[in-house]
Design a protein around this motif. Sequence first.
Motif, short mmCIF file in Angstrom:
data_model
loop_
_atom_site.label_atom_id
_atom_site.label_comp_id
_atom_site.label_asym_id
_atom_site.label_seq_id
_atom_site.Cartn_x
_atom_site.Cartn_y
_atom_site.Cartn_z
N ASP A 96 20.19 12.77 31.59
CA ASP A 96 21.04 13.92 31.30
C ASP A 96 21.63 13.89 29.89
O ASP A 96 22.30 14.85 29.48
CB ASP A 96 22.18 14.00 32.31
CG ASP A 96 21.67 14.24 33.73
OD1 ASP A 96 20.54 14.77 33.86
OD2 ASP A 96 22.38 13.89 34.67
N LEU A 97 21.41 12.82 29.16
CA LEU A 97 22.04 12.66 27.84
C LEU A 97 21.03 12.73 26.69
O LEU A 97 21.22 12.12 25.64
CB LEU A 97 22.80 11.32 27.79
CG LEU A 97 23.88 11.14 28.84
CD1 LEU A 97 24.50 9.76 28.71
CD2 LEU A 97 24.95 12.21 28.71
N ARG A 98 19.97 13.49 26.87
CA ARG A 98 18.89 13.54 25.88
C ARG A 98 19.39 13.90 24.48
O ARG A 98 19.05 13.25 23.50
CB ARG A 98 17.84 14.56 26.33
CG ARG A 98 16.62 14.59 25.47
CD ARG A 98 15.55 15.50 26.09
NE ARG A 98 14.29 15.33 25.44
CZ ARG A 98 13.92 16.02 24.36
NH1 ARG A 98 14.71 16.93 23.86
NH2 ARG A 98 12.75 15.80 23.80
N GLU A 99 20.20 14.95 24.37
CA GLU A 99 20.68 15.39 23.06
C GLU A 99 21.59 14.36 22.41
O GLU A 99 21.52 14.10 21.21
CB GLU A 99 21.42 16.73 23.16
CG GLU A 99 20.52 17.91 23.53
CD GLU A 99 20.33 18.05 25.04
OE1 GLU A 99 21.14 17.50 25.81
OE2 GLU A 99 19.36 18.70 25.44
N ILE A 100 22.45 13.74 23.22
CA ILE A 100 23.37 12.72 22.69
C ILE A 100 22.58 11.51 22.19
O ILE A 100 22.86 10.98 21.12
CB ILE A 100 24.40 12.32 23.76
CG1 ILE A 100 25.35 13.50 24.01
CG2 ILE A 100 25.18 11.07 23.34
CD1 ILE A 100 26.29 13.31 25.16
N ILE A 101 21.58 11.10 22.96
CA ILE A 101 20.75 9.98 22.55
C ILE A 101 20.05 10.28 21.23
O ILE A 101 20.00 9.44 20.33
CB ILE A 101 19.74 9.62 23.66
CG1 ILE A 101 20.49 9.05 24.86
CG2 ILE A 101 18.69 8.64 23.16
CD1 ILE A 101 19.67 8.98 26.13
N HIS A 102 19.54 11.49 21.10
CA HIS A 102 18.88 11.90 19.86
C HIS A 102 19.86 11.82 18.67
O HIS A 102 19.51 11.31 17.59
CB HIS A 102 18.32 13.31 20.01
CG HIS A 102 17.58 13.79 18.81
ND1 HIS A 102 16.32 13.34 18.49
CD2 HIS A 102 17.93 14.67 17.84
CE1 HIS A 102 15.93 13.92 17.37
NE2 HIS A 102 16.88 14.75 16.97
N LEU A 103 21.08 12.30 18.87
CA LEU A 103 22.09 12.24 17.80
C LEU A 103 22.45 10.80 17.45
O LEU A 103 22.60 10.47 16.26
CB LEU A 103 23.34 13.02 18.21
CG LEU A 103 23.18 14.53 18.34
CD1 LEU A 103 24.45 15.15 18.95
CD2 LEU A 103 22.88 15.15 16.99
N VAL A 104 22.60 9.96 18.46
CA VAL A 104 22.92 8.55 18.21
C VAL A 104 21.81 7.89 17.41
O VAL A 104 22.07 7.17 16.44
CB VAL A 104 23.16 7.81 19.55
CG1 VAL A 104 23.19 6.30 19.35
CG2 VAL A 104 24.45 8.28 20.20
N LEU A 105 20.57 8.14 17.80
CA LEU A 105 19.43 7.54 17.08
C LEU A 105 19.40 8.00 15.62
O LEU A 105 19.18 7.18 14.71
CB LEU A 105 18.12 7.89 17.77
CG LEU A 105 17.84 7.11 19.06
CD1 LEU A 105 16.70 7.73 19.83
CD2 LEU A 105 17.54 5.66 18.74
#
Length: 106
Positions: free
Chosen positions: A36-45
């Motif tokens: 459920d955190l796809r966008e957040i993970i992308h931003l963190v990366l």
Amino acid sequence: MKTDTQSAAVFLQTVSVAVAHLKQRLQRDYEQAYPDLREIIHLVLDEEEANAWELSLFPHLLLPDLVDAHITNLNLPSVETKHDDVFAPRGFHRIETGQPAFALCG
């Protein structure tokens, strides 16, 4: 001098490709753990990739730890992101011996 410039360009391109592949693997690992955190993970990366480039010419060595620390700061548990073939690619044969490595040199 032209050779130095060409070598530097090849080096940076090689490291950039390594970072891109690593980011894909990390994205996949973290998305499996937190779908459920796809966008957040992308931003963190993306953020930690920029930090890794600022810290070193070898950002792929720092990126996994930076991402893991960032994820931990978000109060999410760490995710196993270790891949056996990162440092020893498939087909790499280890020396089977009971002797220490320096004993093989003599």
